[in-house]
Scaffold this active site. Structure first.
Site, PDB file in Angstrom:
ATOM      1  NE  ARG A 161      10.467   9.811   9.999  1.00 42.99           N
ATOM      2  CZ  ARG A 161       9.389   9.809  10.796  1.00 42.99           C
ATOM      3  NH1 ARG A 161       9.522  10.028  12.101  1.00 42.99           N
ATOM      4  NH2 ARG A 161       8.189   9.556  10.306  1.00 42.99           N
ATOM      5  CB  SER A 232       8.118   9.806   4.424  1.00 44.59           C
ATOM      6  OG  SER A 232       6.877   9.660   5.054  1.00 44.59           O
ATOM      7  CD  GLU A 328      11.920   9.188   6.665  1.00 45.13           C
ATOM      8  OE1 GLU A 328      11.048  10.022   6.956  1.00 45.13           O
ATOM      9  OE2 GLU A 328      11.715   7.963   6.694  1.00 45.13           O
TER      10      GLU A 328
HETATM   11  P1  FAD Z   1      17.469  -0.267   6.471  1.00 42.35           P
HETATM   12  O1  FAD Z   1      16.732   0.471   5.414  1.00 42.35           O
HETATM   13  O2  FAD Z   1      17.979  -1.617   6.134  1.00 42.35           O
HETATM   14  O3  FAD Z   1      18.668   0.657   6.992  1.00 42.35           O
HETATM   15  C1  FAD Z   1      18.485   2.029   7.186  1.00 42.35           C
HETATM   16  C2  FAD Z   1      19.826   2.685   7.562  1.00 42.35           C
HETATM   17  O4  FAD Z   1      20.239   2.246   8.856  1.00 42.35           O
HETATM   18  C3  FAD Z   1      20.971   2.296   6.623  1.00 42.35           C
HETATM   19  O5  FAD Z   1      21.827   3.409   6.514  1.00 42.35           O
HETATM   20  C4  FAD Z   1      21.658   1.135   7.340  1.00 42.35           C
HETATM   21  O6  FAD Z   1      23.029   0.986   6.973  1.00 42.35           O
HETATM   22  C5  FAD Z   1      21.505   1.571   8.792  1.00 42.35           C
HETATM   23  N1  FAD Z   1      21.405   0.416   9.701  1.00 42.35           N
HETATM   24  C6  FAD Z   1      20.484  -0.578   9.627  1.00 42.35           C
HETATM   25  N2  FAD Z   1      20.648  -1.431  10.655  1.00 42.35           N
HETATM   26  C7  FAD Z   1      21.699  -0.981  11.379  1.00 42.35           C
HETATM   27  C8  FAD Z   1      22.341  -1.417  12.561  1.00 42.35           C
HETATM   28  N3  FAD Z   1      21.959  -2.543  13.205  1.00 42.35           N
HETATM   29  N4  FAD Z   1      23.377  -0.691  13.048  1.00 42.35           N
HETATM   30  C9  FAD Z   1      23.782   0.436  12.416  1.00 42.35           C
HETATM   31  N5  FAD Z   1      23.203   0.902  11.287  1.00 42.35           N
HETATM   32  C10 FAD Z   1      22.184   0.207  10.771  1.00 42.35           C
HETATM   33  N6  FAD Z   1       9.781   5.254   9.151  1.00 42.35           N
HETATM   34  C11 FAD Z   1       9.257   5.933  10.191  1.00 42.35           C
HETATM   35  O7  FAD Z   1      10.000   6.477  11.012  1.00 42.35           O
HETATM   36  N7  FAD Z   1       7.918   6.052  10.364  1.00 42.35           N
HETATM   37  C12 FAD Z   1       7.032   5.477   9.517  1.00 42.35           C
HETATM   38  O8  FAD Z   1       5.824   5.603   9.704  1.00 42.35           O
HETATM   39  C13 FAD Z   1       7.542   4.742   8.418  1.00 42.35           C
HETATM   40  N8  FAD Z   1       6.708   4.180   7.532  1.00 42.35           N
HETATM   41  C14 FAD Z   1       7.207   3.479   6.468  1.00 42.35           C
HETATM   42  C15 FAD Z   1       6.313   2.889   5.574  1.00 42.35           C
HETATM   43  C16 FAD Z   1       6.784   2.169   4.491  1.00 42.35           C
HETATM   44  C17 FAD Z   1       5.796   1.539   3.535  1.00 42.35           C
HETATM   45  C18 FAD Z   1       8.179   2.013   4.301  1.00 42.35           C
HETATM   46  C19 FAD Z   1       8.695   1.201   3.148  1.00 42.35           C
HETATM   47  C20 FAD Z   1       9.072   2.602   5.169  1.00 42.35           C
HETATM   48  C21 FAD Z   1       8.595   3.350   6.265  1.00 42.35           C
HETATM   49  N9  FAD Z   1       9.462   3.978   7.182  1.00 42.35           N
HETATM   50  C22 FAD Z   1       8.953   4.650   8.264  1.00 42.35           C
HETATM   51  C23 FAD Z   1      10.933   3.920   6.987  1.00 42.35           C
HETATM   52  C24 FAD Z   1      11.570   2.610   7.542  1.00 42.35           C
HETATM   53  O9  FAD Z   1      10.596   1.649   7.778  1.00 42.35           O
HETATM   54  C25 FAD Z   1      12.346   2.877   8.829  1.00 42.35           C
HETATM   55  O10 FAD Z   1      13.355   3.834   8.615  1.00 42.35           O
HETATM   56  C26 FAD Z   1      12.990   1.587   9.370  1.00 42.35           C
HETATM   57  O11 FAD Z   1      13.492   1.808  10.670  1.00 42.35           O
HETATM   58  C27 FAD Z   1      14.104   1.072   8.479  1.00 42.35           C
HETATM   59  O12 FAD Z   1      14.429  -0.232   8.925  1.00 42.35           O
HETATM   60  P2  FAD Z   1      15.261  -1.217   8.025  1.00 42.35           P
HETATM   61  O13 FAD Z   1      15.588  -2.415   8.860  1.00 42.35           O
HETATM   62  O14 FAD Z   1      14.574  -1.501   6.771  1.00 42.35           O
HETATM   63  O15 FAD Z   1      16.559  -0.342   7.797  1.00 42.35           O
HETATM   64  N1  EPU Z   2      -1.211  15.410   2.794  1.00 46.12           N
HETATM   65  C1  EPU Z   2      -1.782  15.866   1.613  1.00 46.12           C
HETATM   66  N2  EPU Z   2      -1.506  15.178   0.469  1.00 46.12           N
HETATM   67  C2  EPU Z   2      -0.724  14.070   0.447  1.00 46.12           C
HETATM   68  C3  EPU Z   2      -0.134  13.619   1.651  1.00 46.12           C
HETATM   69  C4  EPU Z   2      -0.408  14.315   2.814  1.00 46.12           C
HETATM   70  O1  EPU Z   2      -2.487  16.871   1.601  1.00 46.12           O
HETATM   71  O2  EPU Z   2      -0.535  13.510  -0.632  1.00 46.12           O
HETATM   72  C5  EPU Z   2      -1.531  16.130   4.040  1.00 46.12           C
HETATM   73  C6  EPU Z   2      -2.469  15.280   4.913  1.00 46.12           C
HETATM   74  O3  EPU Z   2      -3.822  15.496   4.569  1.00 46.12           O
HETATM   75  C7  EPU Z   2      -2.140  15.786   6.292  1.00 46.12           C
HETATM   76  C8  EPU Z   2      -0.641  16.114   6.209  1.00 46.12           C
HETATM   77  O4  EPU Z   2      -0.352  16.281   4.817  1.00 46.12           O
HETATM   78  O5  EPU Z   2      -2.834  16.964   6.567  1.00 46.12           O
HETATM   79  C9  EPU Z   2       0.254  15.043   6.837  1.00 46.12           C
HETATM   80  O6  EPU Z   2       0.010  13.796   6.180  1.00 46.12           O
HETATM   81  P1  EPU Z   2       0.080  12.383   6.952  1.00 46.12           P
HETATM   82  O7  EPU Z   2      -0.725  12.436   8.194  1.00 46.12           O
HETATM   83  O8  EPU Z   2      -0.232  11.315   5.962  1.00 46.12           O
HETATM   84  O9  EPU Z   2       1.559  12.271   7.433  1.00 46.12           O
HETATM   85  P2  EPU Z   2       2.942  12.675   6.756  1.00 46.12           P
HETATM   86  O10 EPU Z   2       3.427  13.941   7.377  1.00 46.12           O
HETATM   87  O11 EPU Z   2       2.836  12.649   5.280  1.00 46.12           O
HETATM   88  C10 EPU Z   2       4.367  11.477   8.557  1.00 46.12           C
HETATM   89  C11 EPU Z   2       5.586  10.615   8.578  1.00 46.12           C
HETATM   90  C12 EPU Z   2       5.196   9.166   8.295  1.00 46.12           C
HETATM   91  C13 EPU Z   2       4.246   8.705   9.382  1.00 46.12           C
HETATM   92  C14 EPU Z   2       3.001   9.601   9.356  1.00 46.12           C
HETATM   93  C15 EPU Z   2       2.055   9.303  10.487  1.00 46.12           C
HETATM   94  C16 EPU Z   2       7.489  11.961   7.961  1.00 46.12           C
HETATM   95  C17 EPU Z   2       8.472  12.306   6.902  1.00 46.12           C
HETATM   96  N3  EPU Z   2       6.552  11.073   7.623  1.00 46.12           N
HETATM   97  O12 EPU Z   2       3.863  11.460   7.225  1.00 46.12           O
HETATM   98  O13 EPU Z   2       6.376   8.378   8.356  1.00 46.12           O
HETATM   99  O14 EPU Z   2       3.857   7.366   9.188  1.00 46.12           O
HETATM  100  O15 EPU Z   2       3.409  10.988   9.497  1.00 46.12           O
HETATM  101  O16 EPU Z   2       2.603   9.748  11.691  1.00 46.12           O
HETATM  102  O17 EPU Z   2       7.584  12.463   9.071  1.00 46.12           O
HETATM  103  C18 EPU Z   2       8.195   7.531   7.066  1.00 46.12           C
HETATM  104  O18 EPU Z   2       8.953   8.201   7.789  1.00 46.12           O
HETATM  105  O19 EPU Z   2       8.633   6.791   6.151  1.00 46.12           O
HETATM  106  C19 EPU Z   2       6.745   7.623   7.272  1.00 46.12           C
HETATM  107  C20 EPU Z   2       5.868   6.992   6.485  1.00 46.12           C
END
Ligand code: FAD
Ligand code: EPU
Length: 346
Positions: A161, A232, A328
Site C-alpha cells: 500500500r 479497508s 489506509e
Molecule cells: P482516489 O480515491 O480518487 O484517489 C486516491 C489518492 O490518489 C488521492 O490522494 C488522490 O489525490 C491520488 N490520485 C488519484 N489519481 C491520481 C493521479 N492520476 N495522479 C496522482 N495522484 C492521484 N484497494 C486495494 O489496494 N485493494 C483492494 O482490494 C481494495 N478494495 C476496495 C474495495 C472497496 C469496496 C473500496 C471502496 C475500495 C477498495 N480499495 C482497494 C481502495 C481503492 O479502490 C484503491 O485505493 C483505488 O486505487 C483508488 O482509486 P481511485 O481512482 O478511487 O482513487
Molecule cells: N477477519 C476477521 N474478521 C473480520 C475481517 C477479517 O476475522 O471482520 C480475518 C479473516 O478471517 C482473515 C483475515 O482477517 O483470516 C484477513 O481478512 P481478509 O482475507 O478479508 O483480508 P483483509 O486483510 O481484511 C486485505 C486487503 C484488502 C484485500 C483483501 C484480499 C488490506 C488493508 N486490505 O484485507 O484490500 O481486498 O486483503 O486480498 O491490506 C483495501 O485495501 O481497501 C482492500 C479491501
C-alpha cells in the site's frame, strides 16, 4: 477542460458524504491539468479518480480535478502482451477486458474500485497479487516543470500500500498512464484463502480466478453504490516478531503472515473483530458487519462521525492488543491532506 456546475463532492467519492468543493473540473487531456495549475497557482488542488480511497474531513476549499484521460493501446511479442492504459480508464473494466481478451495476469485484482491512474499510488493489491507484479512503467506529468516522464516500476518504489507517489512525488506528479507487461505463459496465483480451492481444477483459466475473486468480494465487501465506504479503512499492521509471538501465545488462532525474519503482518480486520466492534456505530458511521476493516456510511454519516468512529477503533485495538492501526484511506482537510490525529483536533 470542463467545469461542472455543481460543487457537491457526494457523487465523486465512495463514502458519499454531503460535502462541497469550491470548484470541480474534468481534465480530458494532459494540457487540461496544466491549465488548472497555471490558472490557480496558489489555490489548493486535488486530483480525484473515483474517490474510493478518500475521506473528505470537511469542505474542500479548492479545485477538485477529475481524471478523464482515456485510451488503451496493445502491443504483443511472442511471449508477452504490453498494454499502455491512460490514467482515467476504470480499473475493473480494464481487468475484465484483459480477461475476456485472453491476456491473463490481472484477474486477482478484479472489482477493485477506482481508476488506472490511481492504482500505482498505493500499489493496489488483493488475493496475493499487487499492481507491481505486472506494472512495466508509470507515465507522469511533473508539476514543477510541466514535463512528462516515464518511471520504471523499480523507480516507483512499490511496497505494501505504498509507492514513491505517497512520498517523494506526493503533490509533485500526476499519473497520466500506466504500462503493463502480461506474460502469455500464465502463472495463476491461488495461494490466498478460498482461491486455493481452484488448485485442482482441470483446464483452469484466468476467467475462473476472476469469477471467484468477484464472488468472494461481493460476499464480503459492501458495494459503495449501496453503502458508502472506502474499502479497508486501515492497513494491516506490520509488527515485530516478538509482539506477534506474544499475541499468538494468547490467541493461537490469530491470522498472521511472516514478512521477514523480524516482522509479521497481522490482520487488522481480525483485531477489530476480536474487540467486538463489528456493527459498532457513531452517529451514521458503522463498522461493517461482514468485514470489520471496513467503516461505512450506514445512515447519513457526517465526516465527524467517521473520524470519531475511526478514533474509537484505533484506541480500542491499541488498548486490547498494543497494536497501533494506521489508516489506509487518505484524509483530506480544507486545504490539504491531513490525518486522523489532526482531524480529531478539529
Ligand atoms: P482516489 O480515491 O480518487 O484517489 C486516491 C489518492 O490518489 C488521492 O490522494 C488522490 O489525490 C491520488 N490520485 C488519484 N489519481 C491520481 C493521479 N492520476 N495522479 C496522482 N495522484 C492521484 N484497494 C486495494 O489496494 N485493494 C483492494 O482490494 C481494495 N478494495 C476496495 C474495495 C472497496 C469496496 C473500496 C471502496 C475500495 C477498495 N480499495 C482497494 C481502495 C481503492 O479502490 C484503491 O485505493 C483505488 O486505487 C483508488 O482509486 P481511485 O481512482 O478511487 O482513487
Ligand atoms: N477477519 C476477521 N474478521 C473480520 C475481517 C477479517 O476475522 O471482520 C480475518 C479473516 O478471517 C482473515 C483475515 O482477517 O483470516 C484477513 O481478512 P481478509 O482475507 O478479508 O483480508 P483483509 O486483510 O481484511 C486485505 C486487503 C484488502 C484485500 C483483501 C484480499 C488490506 C488493508 N486490505 O484485507 O484490500 O481486498 O486483503 O486480498 O491490506 C483495501 O485495501 O481497501 C482492500 C479491501
Amino acid at each position: 477542460m470542463k467545469t461542472l456546475t455543481s460543487t457537491s463532492l457526494k457523487p465523486y467519492h465512495t463514502f458519499g458524504l454531503e460535502l462541497n468543493a469550491k470548484e470541480i473540473v474534468e481534465a480530458n487531456t494532459v494540457e487540461d491539468f496544466l491549465l488548472v495549475w497555471a490558472q490557480k497557482p496558489s489555490e489548493p488542488k486535488l486530483i480525484v479518480g473515483e474517490g474510493s480511497n478518500l475521506l473528505f474531513c470537511e469542505d474542500f476549499d479548492g479545485t477538485v480535478i477529475l481524471n478523464r484521460l482515456k485510451g488503451i493501446t496493445v502491443r504483443e511479442t511472442k511471449t508477452e502482451w504490453f498494454l499502455h492504459v491512460a490514467g482515467g480508464e476504470n480499473w475493473h473494466d480494464l481487468v475484465k477486458w484483459t480477461v475476456e481478451n485472453h491476456m491473463p495476469g490481472l484477474e486477482n485484482l478484479a472489482l477493485i474500485p477506482g481508476l488506472v491512474g490511481s492504482a500505482p499510488i498505493q500499489n493496489i493489491g488483493a488475493y496475493g497479487v499487487e499492481l507491481k507484479a505486472h506494472c512495466d512503467y508509470v507515465d507522469v506529468l511533473m508539476l514543477d516543470g510541466g514535463h512528462t516522464d516515464r518511471l520504471s516500476a523499480l523507480e516507483c518504489e512499490f511496497g505494501y500500500r505504498d509507492s514513491v507517489f505517497k512520498r517523494q512525488l506526493k503533490d509533485k506528479a500526476i499519473v497520466t498512464g500506466v504500462g503493463f507487461r502480461l506474460p502469455k505463459q500464465w502463472q495463476p496465483v491461488l495461494g490466498y484463502g478460498a482461491l486455493s480451492q481452484l488448485q485442482d481444477k482441470e483446464n483452469l483459466t484466468a476467467k475462473d480466478v476472476y469469477d471467484m475473486v468477484c464472488e468472494i468480494r461481493r460476499e464480503k465487501l459492501p458495494d459503495p453504490k449501496k453503502i458508502g465506504n472506502a474499502g479497508s479503512f486501515f492497513k494491516n499492521p506490520v509488527v515485530t516478531k516478538c509482539l506477534a509471538d506474544r499475541l499468538l501465545a494468547a490467541h493461537p488462532n490469530m491470522p498472521c503472515f511472516y514478512v521477514n525474519d523480524a516482522e509479521v503482518k497481522l490482520a487488522a480486520g481480525w483485531l477489530i473483530d476480536q474487540c467486538g466492534l463489528k456493527g459498532h456505530r457513531v452517529g451514521g458511521a458503522a463498522v461493517h458487519n461482514q468485514q470489520a476493516l471496513v467503516l461505512t456510511n450506514a445512515d447519513k454519516a457526517t465526516s465527524k462521525d467517521v473520524v470519531t468512529l475511526a478514533r474509537q477503533v484505533v484506541d480500542t485495538v491499541h488498548r486490547q492488543f498494543g497494536v497501533k492501526l494506521e489508516h489506509e484511506v487518505r484524509f483530506m482537510g480544507r486545504n490539504a491532506e491531513t490525518d486522523l490525529e489532526a482531524a480529531c483536533q478539529r
